[in-house]
Design an enzyme around this catalytic site. Structure first.
Site, PDB file in Angstrom:
ATOM      1  N   ASP A  70       0.880  -1.166   0.000  1.00  0.00           N
ATOM      2  CA  ASP A  70       0.000   0.000   0.000  1.00  0.00           C
ATOM      3  C   ASP A  70       0.922   1.221   0.000  1.00  0.00           C
ATOM      4  OD1 ASP A  70      -1.554   2.164   0.727  1.00  0.00           O
ATOM      5  OD2 ASP A  70      -2.603   1.116   2.332  1.00  0.00           O
ATOM      6  N   ILE A  71       0.799   2.057  -1.009  1.00  0.00           N
ATOM      7  CA  ILE A  71       1.740   3.177  -1.172  1.00  0.00           C
ATOM      8  C   ILE A  71       1.707   4.134   0.026  1.00  0.00           C
ATOM      9  CG2 ILE A  71       0.272   4.861  -2.401  1.00  0.00           C
ATOM     10  CD1 ILE A  71       2.609   5.152  -4.444  1.00  0.00           C
ATOM     11  N   ASN A  87      -6.741  13.672 -10.062  1.00  0.00           N
ATOM     12  CA  ASN A  87      -7.496  14.199 -11.215  1.00  0.00           C
ATOM     13  C   ASN A  87      -7.231  15.701 -11.300  1.00  0.00           C
ATOM     14  OD1 ASN A  87      -9.580  15.676  -9.616  1.00  0.00           O
ATOM     15  ND2 ASN A  87     -10.075  13.597  -8.941  1.00  0.00           N
ATOM     16  N   GLY A  96      -9.807   5.303  -5.298  1.00  0.00           N
ATOM     17  CA  GLY A  96      -8.546   4.626  -5.586  1.00  0.00           C
ATOM     18  C   GLY A  96      -7.396   5.092  -4.716  1.00  0.00           C
ATOM     19  N   VAL A  97      -6.239   5.203  -5.343  1.00  0.00           N
ATOM     20  CA  VAL A  97      -5.039   5.566  -4.589  1.00  0.00           C
ATOM     21  C   VAL A  97      -5.133   7.012  -4.092  1.00  0.00           C
ATOM     22  CG1 VAL A  97      -3.626   6.263  -6.591  1.00  0.00           C
ATOM     23  CG2 VAL A  97      -2.531   5.265  -4.588  1.00  0.00           C
ATOM     24  N   ASP A  98      -5.810   7.854  -4.840  1.00  0.00           N
ATOM     25  CA  ASP A  98      -6.012   9.255  -4.441  1.00  0.00           C
ATOM     26  C   ASP A  98      -6.759   9.325  -3.100  1.00  0.00           C
ATOM     27  OD1 ASP A  98      -6.122  12.013  -4.597  1.00  0.00           O
ATOM     28  OD2 ASP A  98      -7.553  12.087  -6.257  1.00  0.00           O
ATOM     29  N   SER A 117      -3.165   5.799 -14.002  1.00  0.00           N
ATOM     30  CA  SER A 117      -4.217   5.587 -15.031  1.00  0.00           C
ATOM     31  C   SER A 117      -4.695   4.142 -15.165  1.00  0.00           C
ATOM     32  CB  SER A 117      -3.788   6.095 -16.423  1.00  0.00           C
ATOM     33  OG  SER A 117      -3.790   7.500 -16.464  1.00  0.00           O
ATOM     34  N   GLY A 134      -6.389   2.259 -13.025  1.00  0.00           N
ATOM     35  CA  GLY A 134      -7.598   1.926 -12.286  1.00  0.00           C
ATOM     36  C   GLY A 134      -8.799   2.573 -12.957  1.00  0.00           C
ATOM     37  N   ALA A 135      -9.355   3.573 -12.292  1.00  0.00           N
ATOM     38  CA  ALA A 135     -10.559   4.256 -12.780  1.00  0.00           C
ATOM     39  C   ALA A 135     -10.380   4.810 -14.195  1.00  0.00           C
ATOM     40  CB  ALA A 135     -10.928   5.382 -11.824  1.00  0.00           C
TER      41      ALA A 135
HETATM   42  N1  AR6 Z   1      -1.443   1.862  -2.992  1.00  0.00           N
HETATM   43  C1  AR6 Z   1      -0.931   1.581  -4.214  1.00  0.00           C
HETATM   44  N2  AR6 Z   1      -1.694   1.444  -5.333  1.00  0.00           N
HETATM   45  C2  AR6 Z   1      -3.036   1.596  -5.185  1.00  0.00           C
HETATM   46  C3  AR6 Z   1      -3.654   1.880  -3.939  1.00  0.00           C
HETATM   47  C4  AR6 Z   1      -2.787   2.023  -2.812  1.00  0.00           C
HETATM   48  N3  AR6 Z   1      -3.277   2.287  -1.596  1.00  0.00           N
HETATM   49  N4  AR6 Z   1      -4.999   1.978  -4.141  1.00  0.00           N
HETATM   50  C5  AR6 Z   1      -5.220   1.738  -5.450  1.00  0.00           C
HETATM   51  N5  AR6 Z   1      -4.050   1.497  -6.082  1.00  0.00           N
HETATM   52  P1  AR6 Z   1      -6.683   4.639  -9.565  1.00  0.00           P
HETATM   53  P2  AR6 Z   1      -6.322   6.237 -12.029  1.00  0.00           P
HETATM   54  C6  AR6 Z   1      -3.789   1.198  -7.519  1.00  0.00           C
HETATM   55  O1  AR6 Z   1      -8.072   4.309  -9.940  1.00  0.00           O
HETATM   56  O2  AR6 Z   1      -6.673   5.071 -12.870  1.00  0.00           O
HETATM   57  C7  AR6 Z   1      -9.316   8.680  -8.580  1.00  0.00           C
HETATM   58  O3  AR6 Z   1     -10.646   8.786  -8.204  1.00  0.00           O
HETATM   59  C8  AR6 Z   1      -4.936   0.616  -8.313  1.00  0.00           C
HETATM   60  O4  AR6 Z   1      -5.021  -0.776  -8.087  1.00  0.00           O
HETATM   61  O5  AR6 Z   1      -6.388   4.996  -8.161  1.00  0.00           O
HETATM   62  O6  AR6 Z   1      -5.127   7.086 -12.413  1.00  0.00           O
HETATM   63  C9  AR6 Z   1      -8.682  10.028  -8.915  1.00  0.00           C
HETATM   64  O7  AR6 Z   1      -9.222  11.072  -8.142  1.00  0.00           O
HETATM   65  C10 AR6 Z   1      -4.480   0.920  -9.744  1.00  0.00           C
HETATM   66  O8  AR6 Z   1      -3.580  -0.096 -10.207  1.00  0.00           O
HETATM   67  O9  AR6 Z   1      -6.083   5.863 -10.477  1.00  0.00           O
HETATM   68  C11 AR6 Z   1      -8.996  10.184 -10.364  1.00  0.00           C
HETATM   69  O10 AR6 Z   1     -10.285  10.729 -10.571  1.00  0.00           O
HETATM   70  C12 AR6 Z   1      -3.691   2.216  -9.596  1.00  0.00           C
HETATM   71  O11 AR6 Z   1      -3.495   2.411  -8.181  1.00  0.00           O
HETATM   72  C13 AR6 Z   1      -8.945   8.780 -10.886  1.00  0.00           C
HETATM   73  O12 AR6 Z   1      -9.232   7.924  -9.780  1.00  0.00           O
HETATM   74  C14 AR6 Z   1      -4.386   3.453 -10.157  1.00  0.00           C
HETATM   75  O13 AR6 Z   1      -5.787   3.381  -9.982  1.00  0.00           O
HETATM   76  C15 AR6 Z   1      -7.581   8.419 -11.404  1.00  0.00           C
HETATM   77  O14 AR6 Z   1      -7.620   7.161 -11.992  1.00  0.00           O
END
Ligand code: AR6
Length: 168
Positions: free
Chosen positions: A8-9, A22, A30-32, A115, A117-118
């Site tokens: 977990d980052i 975003n 997600g990670v944000d 990019s 995930g979502a």
């Molecule tokens: N630690 C490491 N990686 C993670 C964690 C964590 N705690 N949680 C999720 N991931 P995403 P995006 C991974 O959706 O596609 C947000 O709502 C996850 O498994 O977080 O760039 C923002 O506000 C995936 O592989 O980011 C934006 O609106 C990766 O992080 C939008 O999502 C990225 O997934 C950005 O979408």
């Protein structure tokens, strides 16, 4: 040095972690979401003052309650089929984050799979672009000393492992 880790980052004690944000910088899922929850409300306050960030660019804040000293917020492209310069924007996210890091004497930095995930970027393609961009930057600049890519699940780990192997 580029190293893949499964973690977990928000738990990493590095100089900077990168957030897949975003353009509003006002948080999300997600990670944000995880980073904002772990850092606490002061992170959102600092982000509000910055006032946003364009796709492909990056900005830096403090890390507040995180073990990491800084957060570099970058905005990845939303995947729209590949004909909208998605790869160029994704490469720019990695490059701009590293430029900010070395400008601020950051020696250790951890990236999530921006990019992937979502925002729906195909994993294998994102991994190739991420690894090529990170390696080119390191070849050219010789720093930061430690670059980590955090693989949150097995699919991400598999894609990034393959891309890393293809570099040599
Ligand atoms: N630690 C490491 N990686 C993670 C964690 C964590 N705690 N949680 C999720 N991931 P995403 P995006 C991974 O959706 O596609 C947000 O709502 C996850 O498994 O977080 O760039 C923002 O506000 C995936 O592989 O980011 C934006 O609106 C990766 O992080 C939008 O999502 C990225 O997934 C950005 O979408």
């Amino acid at each position: 040095m580029i190293k893949l880790i499964s973690d977990d980052i928000t738990t990493l004690k590095v100089d900077a972690i990168v957030n897949a944000a975003n353009e509003s910088l006002l948080g999300g899922g997600g990670v944000d979401g995880a980073i904002h929850r772990a850092a606490g409300p002061e992170l959102l306050e600092e982000c509000k003052k910055i006032g946003g960030c364009k796709t492909g660019n990056a900005v830096m804040t403090r890390g507040y309650n995180l073990p990491a000293k800084f957060v570099i917020h970058t905005v990845g492209p939303i995947w729209k089929g590949g004909g909208n310069n998605e790869h160029l924007f994704l490469a720019s996210c990695y490059r701009r984050s590293l430029e900010l890091a070395i400008a601020n004497n950051i020696n250790s930095i951890a990236f999530p799979a921006i990019s992937c995930g979502a925002y729906g970027f195909p994993l294998d393609e994102a991994a190739d672009t991420a690894m090529d961009t990170l390696q080119s930057f390191l070849d050219k600049n010789g720093k930061p000393a430690e670059v980590y890519v955090v693989c949150f699940d097995a699919r991400v780990r598999a894609a990034f492992t393959q891309a890393l192997q293809e570099l040599d």
